[in-house]
Motif scaffolding. Structure first.
Motif, PDB file in Angstrom:
ATOM      1  N   THR A 157      53.999  68.890  72.442  1.00 32.76           N
ATOM      2  CA  THR A 157      54.322  67.574  73.021  1.00 32.76           C
ATOM      3  C   THR A 157      54.406  66.511  71.941  1.00 32.76           C
ATOM      4  OG1 THR A 157      53.684  65.999  74.747  1.00 32.76           O
ATOM      5  CG2 THR A 157      51.930  66.863  73.387  1.00 32.76           C
ATOM      6  N   VAL A 158      55.143  65.433  72.216  1.00 33.68           N
ATOM      7  CA  VAL A 158      55.323  64.349  71.249  1.00 33.68           C
ATOM      8  C   VAL A 158      53.980  63.696  70.934  1.00 33.68           C
ATOM      9  CG1 VAL A 158      56.442  62.116  70.836  1.00 33.68           C
ATOM     10  CG2 VAL A 158      57.664  63.911  72.057  1.00 33.68           C
ATOM     11  N   GLY A 159      53.811  63.264  69.690  1.00 31.38           N
ATOM     12  CA  GLY A 159      52.561  62.645  69.254  1.00 31.38           C
ATOM     13  C   GLY A 159      52.207  61.405  70.047  1.00 31.38           C
ATOM     14  N   CYS A 160      50.930  61.049  70.002  1.00 32.63           N
ATOM     15  CA  CYS A 160      50.442  59.916  70.799  1.00 32.63           C
ATOM     16  C   CYS A 160      50.194  58.667  69.958  1.00 32.63           C
ATOM     17  CB  CYS A 160      49.163  60.301  71.519  1.00 32.63           C
ATOM     18  SG  CYS A 160      47.837  60.882  70.421  1.00 32.63           S
ATOM     19  N   ALA A 161      50.410  58.732  68.643  1.00 35.90           N
ATOM     20  CA  ALA A 161      50.185  57.576  67.762  1.00 35.90           C
ATOM     21  C   ALA A 161      51.360  57.424  66.801  1.00 35.90           C
ATOM     22  CB  ALA A 161      48.886  57.742  66.977  1.00 35.90           C
ATOM     23  N   PRO A 162      51.768  56.184  66.499  1.00 37.95           N
ATOM     24  CA  PRO A 162      52.894  55.983  65.572  1.00 37.95           C
ATOM     25  C   PRO A 162      52.526  56.403  64.151  1.00 37.95           C
ATOM     26  CG  PRO A 162      51.874  53.888  66.119  1.00 37.95           C
ATOM     27  CD  PRO A 162      51.235  54.908  67.000  1.00 37.95           C
ATOM     28  N   CYS A 163      53.470  57.019  63.463  1.00 38.73           N
ATOM     29  CA  CYS A 163      53.247  57.432  62.077  1.00 38.73           C
ATOM     30  C   CYS A 163      53.046  56.197  61.194  1.00 38.73           C
ATOM     31  CB  CYS A 163      54.426  58.246  61.556  1.00 38.73           C
ATOM     32  SG  CYS A 163      54.518  59.909  62.279  1.00 38.73           S
ATOM     33  N   THR A 164      52.225  56.358  60.186  1.00 33.26           N
ATOM     34  CA  THR A 164      51.886  55.228  59.318  1.00 33.26           C
ATOM     35  C   THR A 164      52.498  55.339  57.936  1.00 33.26           C
ATOM     36  OG1 THR A 164      49.873  56.330  58.544  1.00 33.26           O
ATOM     37  CG2 THR A 164      49.682  54.935  60.499  1.00 33.26           C
ATOM     38  N   ALA A 165      53.233  56.407  57.658  1.00 35.87           N
ATOM     39  CA  ALA A 165      53.719  56.647  56.298  1.00 35.87           C
ATOM     40  C   ALA A 165      54.764  55.638  55.851  1.00 35.87           C
ATOM     41  CB  ALA A 165      54.298  58.058  56.186  1.00 35.87           C
ATOM     42  N   ASP A 166      55.432  54.946  56.785  1.00 42.42           N
ATOM     43  CA  ASP A 166      56.461  53.978  56.400  1.00 42.42           C
ATOM     44  C   ASP A 166      55.877  52.795  55.652  1.00 42.42           C
ATOM     45  OD1 ASP A 166      58.381  55.500  57.485  1.00 42.42           O
ATOM     46  OD2 ASP A 166      58.679  54.318  59.300  1.00 42.42           O
ATOM     47  N   VAL A 167      54.628  52.464  55.935  1.00 42.04           N
ATOM     48  CA  VAL A 167      53.986  51.300  55.323  1.00 42.04           C
ATOM     49  C   VAL A 167      52.724  51.761  54.610  1.00 42.04           C
ATOM     50  CG1 VAL A 167      53.001  49.020  55.743  1.00 42.04           C
ATOM     51  CG2 VAL A 167      54.856  49.862  57.188  1.00 42.04           C
ATOM     52  N   PRO A 168      52.516  51.372  53.359  1.00 39.98           N
ATOM     53  CA  PRO A 168      51.295  51.759  52.664  1.00 39.98           C
ATOM     54  C   PRO A 168      50.057  51.338  53.440  1.00 39.98           C
ATOM     55  CG  PRO A 168      52.846  50.741  51.140  1.00 39.98           C
ATOM     56  CD  PRO A 168      53.409  50.560  52.515  1.00 39.98           C
ATOM     57  N   ALA A 169      48.999  52.144  53.351  1.00 37.02           N
ATOM     58  CA  ALA A 169      47.792  51.882  54.132  1.00 37.02           C
ATOM     59  C   ALA A 169      47.193  50.522  53.823  1.00 37.02           C
ATOM     60  CB  ALA A 169      46.760  52.988  53.871  1.00 37.02           C
ATOM     61  N   ASP A 170      47.217  50.113  52.541  1.00 33.47           N
ATOM     62  CA  ASP A 170      46.610  48.840  52.190  1.00 33.47           C
ATOM     63  C   ASP A 170      47.373  47.674  52.793  1.00 33.47           C
ATOM     64  OD1 ASP A 170      48.799  49.298  50.609  1.00 33.47           O
ATOM     65  OD2 ASP A 170      47.982  48.337  48.831  1.00 33.47           O
ATOM     66  N   THR A 171      48.699  47.835  53.004  1.00 32.63           N
ATOM     67  CA  THR A 171      49.491  46.784  53.633  1.00 32.63           C
ATOM     68  C   THR A 171      49.061  46.594  55.082  1.00 32.63           C
ATOM     69  OG1 THR A 171      51.380  47.290  52.234  1.00 32.63           O
ATOM     70  CG2 THR A 171      51.819  46.028  54.226  1.00 32.63           C
ATOM     71  N   GLN A 172      48.811  47.701  55.778  1.00 30.55           N
ATOM     72  CA  GLN A 172      48.389  47.601  57.169  1.00 30.55           C
ATOM     73  C   GLN A 172      47.038  46.910  57.283  1.00 30.55           C
ATOM     74  OE1 GLN A 172      48.638  51.779  58.252  1.00 30.55           O
ATOM     75  NE2 GLN A 172      50.525  51.410  59.342  1.00 30.55           N
ATOM     76  N   ARG A 220      55.743  60.022  49.333  1.00 26.81           N
ATOM     77  CA  ARG A 220      56.785  59.556  48.423  1.00 26.81           C
ATOM     78  C   ARG A 220      57.923  60.565  48.324  1.00 26.81           C
ATOM     79  NH1 ARG A 220      52.903  58.368  44.371  1.00 26.81           N
ATOM     80  NH2 ARG A 220      53.836  60.012  43.110  1.00 26.81           N
ATOM     81  N   VAL A 221      57.568  61.818  48.149  1.00 26.33           N
ATOM     82  CA  VAL A 221      58.593  62.828  47.908  1.00 26.33           C
ATOM     83  C   VAL A 221      59.354  63.194  49.185  1.00 26.33           C
ATOM     84  CG1 VAL A 221      57.223  64.923  48.279  1.00 26.33           C
ATOM     85  CG2 VAL A 221      58.993  64.898  46.516  1.00 26.33           C
ATOM     86  N   THR A 222      58.793  62.870  50.362  1.00 24.97           N
ATOM     87  CA  THR A 222      59.467  63.203  51.627  1.00 24.97           C
ATOM     88  C   THR A 222      60.046  61.988  52.323  1.00 24.97           C
ATOM     89  OG1 THR A 222      57.375  63.008  52.864  1.00 24.97           O
ATOM     90  CG2 THR A 222      57.939  65.171  51.979  1.00 24.97           C
ATOM     91  N   ARG A 223      60.063  60.844  51.637  1.00 21.91           N
ATOM     92  CA  ARG A 223      60.419  59.582  52.296  1.00 21.91           C
ATOM     93  C   ARG A 223      61.841  59.568  52.830  1.00 21.91           C
ATOM     94  NH1 ARG A 223      61.763  59.084  47.116  1.00 21.91           N
ATOM     95  NH2 ARG A 223      63.642  57.884  46.629  1.00 21.91           N
ATOM     96  N   CYS A 224      62.756  60.359  52.262  1.00 17.34           N
ATOM     97  CA  CYS A 224      64.157  60.323  52.687  1.00 17.34           C
ATOM     98  C   CYS A 224      64.525  61.453  53.636  1.00 17.34           C
ATOM     99  CB  CYS A 224      65.081  60.349  51.466  1.00 17.34           C
ATOM    100  SG  CYS A 224      64.971  58.870  50.438  1.00 17.34           S
ATOM    101  N   ASN A 225      63.559  62.250  54.048  1.00 16.99           N
ATOM    102  CA  ASN A 225      63.861  63.336  54.983  1.00 16.99           C
ATOM    103  C   ASN A 225      64.417  62.782  56.287  1.00 16.99           C
ATOM    104  OD1 ASN A 225      62.914  65.032  53.043  1.00 16.99           O
ATOM    105  ND2 ASN A 225      61.087  65.701  54.152  1.00 16.99           N
ATOM    106  N   GLN A 226      65.519  63.333  56.730  1.00 14.65           N
ATOM    107  CA  GLN A 226      66.218  62.782  57.893  1.00 14.65           C
ATOM    108  C   GLN A 226      65.442  62.965  59.198  1.00 14.65           C
ATOM    109  OE1 GLN A 226      70.052  64.800  57.514  1.00 14.65           O
ATOM    110  NE2 GLN A 226      70.989  62.887  56.906  1.00 14.65           N
ATOM    111  N   LYS A 227      64.662  64.027  59.304  1.00 17.11           N
ATOM    112  CA  LYS A 227      63.990  64.346  60.568  1.00 17.11           C
ATOM    113  C   LYS A 227      62.529  63.907  60.591  1.00 17.11           C
ATOM    114  CE  LYS A 227      67.019  68.289  61.525  1.00 17.11           C
ATOM    115  NZ  LYS A 227      67.080  69.745  61.822  1.00 17.11           N
ATOM    116  N   ARG A 228      62.208  62.891  59.818  1.00 18.50           N
ATOM    117  CA  ARG A 228      60.830  62.392  59.826  1.00 18.50           C
ATOM    118  C   ARG A 228      60.396  62.002  61.238  1.00 18.50           C
ATOM    119  NH1 ARG A 228      60.552  57.429  56.320  1.00 18.50           N
ATOM    120  NH2 ARG A 228      62.700  57.260  57.001  1.00 18.50           N
TER     121      ARG A 228
END
Length: 599
Positions: free
Chosen positions: A484-499, A452-460
């Protein structure tokens, strides 16, 4: 002779709910090896006649839809066609937009479409694209996003899905107070009852409105990342469409977050799971008045004298004269800045760091390459609106500090990394910070608070490594380069229960069904595009497609052909599956259950 088996749901706090019944012949029960699936049937009253009081009648219109969801690989073509919709130029030629055009009720299309795009992290660019198309037809800034277009409905549905927790933490306490300890708030002279004191009622209403409004404008830090991203896009597009109007960037966002989100939740708290039941008549009236007030306070610039004179109800005009225009307008402006900005900001009206969460957990020493119990130390963690720190003990100086603006992602860590449960990782540009919470609930709470507190960070980050980097490679993807770049998409954009709640294949199947039902419209639209592209002449049979948006007939024709071909292939797959099911599945199995009562 048969035995009756009833199925009830006792999870309801008020009374048990009858779900259905079946009748099984007694003779089959004598067979110890008998196993079968039955479809539940409605309750049978028999021929008994019972005398009951006349309780009135109720007419129901029930629509039953059955979708046969095939294995995921069958939907690859249709799913990809829908997910790339935001990349199609113009957007009106995309598969997702065409779906909304051919469905009689846009809501039928929006519901599965939003869920599918949300599940695959494709919703924000699509909403931005359809909103831009919406703005082309908007001639005045004061009517921005006020209609029921595809863009507004997509945003509405998105807010309902991802904003559940946001509403709960923001409004539930004050809604509970209003419903459980109601105060009279009627200020309409026509509705006042004998003995009512309009001045006291106005004070009560003012108290409630102040409290609800205050909770909303202080809630920006809890606004989900996805909502913030959508609001930022809408704000940017509105400012681009009306460059000479300095206020439109705010009204574009307030038209959603105040008018279509908070105000609606206030007036109907039960539909947003803020209350278990519909409120009584008096409380419902109070909530309606509060909702009207929130809509007005949230409308950018609505408290000007010219706006006050436009109130339909004189009593509401008098009520709003008690509000200080500058104070409320500035609070709304600050709140809208917070929820629609790409920069990390303090919560509304607060200049000092806000203490958000603290507690004792275990931290793995950074930079260690081997697994060992000694690498994990108990530390005191503290999260504020400005920084995330850990200390040897509570009330001691921090050992390590991470500014909130430097946090790139917060994600769970696979248990296999260190053979420990309840772990999560904080990525911040240096070595990942690996933390073990005391239990799964605590881990989820810390992840949510940090997100929540980092949701607007530009370099997420968009991708991360679910496991740790140990012994020279990432355990998840076996890559040997640490940065190296991560191998899985970040999930923080969507709440876990929504997924968890969203089944992508189920939603794709629903969209396939909608295309199938409206195949004749798709074919007529394809013919219309063909005639326009070839002859560039007047459209034939305008009644069949005059309401469709055809900006680019060639691009739209190309997409329509893909949709029709894909749907026809899926039709074949469904037919093959049904034949296989009817021929190979045993009657009475889960795949081919018994229909009807057996006597």
């Amino acid at each position: 002779m048969s035995e009756r088996v009833d199925l009830w749901n006792n999870g309801n706090l008020v009374q048990d709910i009858f779900l259905g019944e079946i009748k099984v012949p007694v003779k089959v029960l004598r067979n110890d090896s008998f196993q079968a699936w039955y479809l539940l049937q409605p309750r049978e009253n028999g021929n008994k006649s019972s005398k009951t009081d006349d309780l009135g009648s109720l007419r129901l219109n029930i629509c039953y839809t059955e979708d046969c969801v095939l294995p995921s690989e069958y939907y690859t073509s249709l799913r990809n066609l829908l997910l790339k919709s935001s990349e199609v130029q113009p957007i009106s030629a995309s598969a997702a937009y065409i779906l909304s055009e051919v469905c009689r009720d846009k809501y039928d299309a929006v519901l599965p479409l939003v869920r599918l795009l949300l599940h695959h992290h494709k919703l924000v660019p699509f909403v931005a694209a359809v909103a831009e198309l919406d703005l082309k037809d908007t001639q005045e800034a004061n009517t921005i996003f006020r209609g029921n277009s595809l863009a507004t409905r997509c945003v509405d549905e998105m807010m309902k899905i991802v904003g559940k927790h946001y509403l709960k933490v923001t409004l539930k306490p004050v809604i509970d107070e209003i419903c459980e300890s109601p105060k009279p708030c009627e200020i309409d002279p026509i509705r006042l009852r004998e003995g009512d004191n309009v001045e006291i009622n106005m004070e009560n209403l003012r108290y409630y409105v102040d409290k609800v409004f205050r909770e909303i404008v202080r809630s920006s830090i809890s606004c989900p990342t996805l909502m913030c991203d959508v609001f930022y896009s809408l704000r940017h597009l509105a400012a681009k469409r009306f460059p000479n109007d300095p206020h439109v960037q705010y009204s574009a966002v307030s038209s959603f977050v105040f008018l279509r989100f908070f105000a609606v939740a206030v007036v109907s708290p039960h539909t947003f799971h803020l209350r278990p039941h519909h409120p009584d008549a008096q409380t419902s009236r109070t909530l309606t008045l509060i909702s009207k007030a929130i809509q007005t306070l949230g409308s950018w610039g609505s408290l000007t004298k010219s706006k006050l004179s436009s109130f339909k109800e004189t009593f509401m005009c008098e009520f709003f004269k008690t509000f200080q225009e500058d104070k409320f307008t500035e609070s709304v402006k600050k709140f809208l800045d917070d929820v629609s900005s790409t920069e990390s900001k303090e919560p509304s009206g607060l200049s000092e760091p806000v203490h958000l969460k603290e507690g004792e957990m275990y931290k793995r020493a950074q930079g260690r390459t081997r697994i060992g119990k000694k690498n994990f130390k108990k530390r005191w963690f503290c999260l504020t609106s400005r920084e995330f720190t850990y200390h040897k003990q509570q009330d001691k100086e921090p050992i390590f500090t991470i500014p909130i603006k430097n946090i790139l992602a917060v994600e769970k860590l696979d248990e296999s990394s260190f053979n420990k449960k309840n772990m999560f990782q904080v990525l911040h540009g240096e070595k990942p910070l690996y933390i073990q919470a005391n239990n799964c609930v605590e881990a989820s709470e810390w992840i949510e608070a940090l997100c929540r507190v980092t949701r607007c960070n530009q370099k997420r980050l968009s991708f991360y490594h679910p496991s740790a980097f140990l012994n020279g490679n990432w355990l998840c993807c076996k890559a040997t380069i640490e940065n190296t770049v991560g191998c899985a998409p970040c999930t923080a954009d969507v709440p876990a229960d929504t997924q968890i709640e969203i089944d992508g294949d189920r939603e794709t199947e629903r969209i396939y069904s909608l295309f199938t039902i409206n195949m004749s419209k798709l074919q007529k639209l394809e013919e219309a595009c063909g005639s326009i592209a070839v002859y560039q002449g007047p459209r034939k049979e305008p009644d069949d497609y005059s309401n469709f948006t055809i900006e680019d007939s060639v691009a739209t024709f190309h997409t329509l052909k893909q949709i029709i071909d894909t749907v026809e292939k899926l039709n074949e797959s469904h037919e093959k599956y049904q034949k296989k099911r009817s021929s190979s599945a045993k009657y009475g199995s889960e795949e081919n259950p018994i229909v009807g009562k057996v006597s």
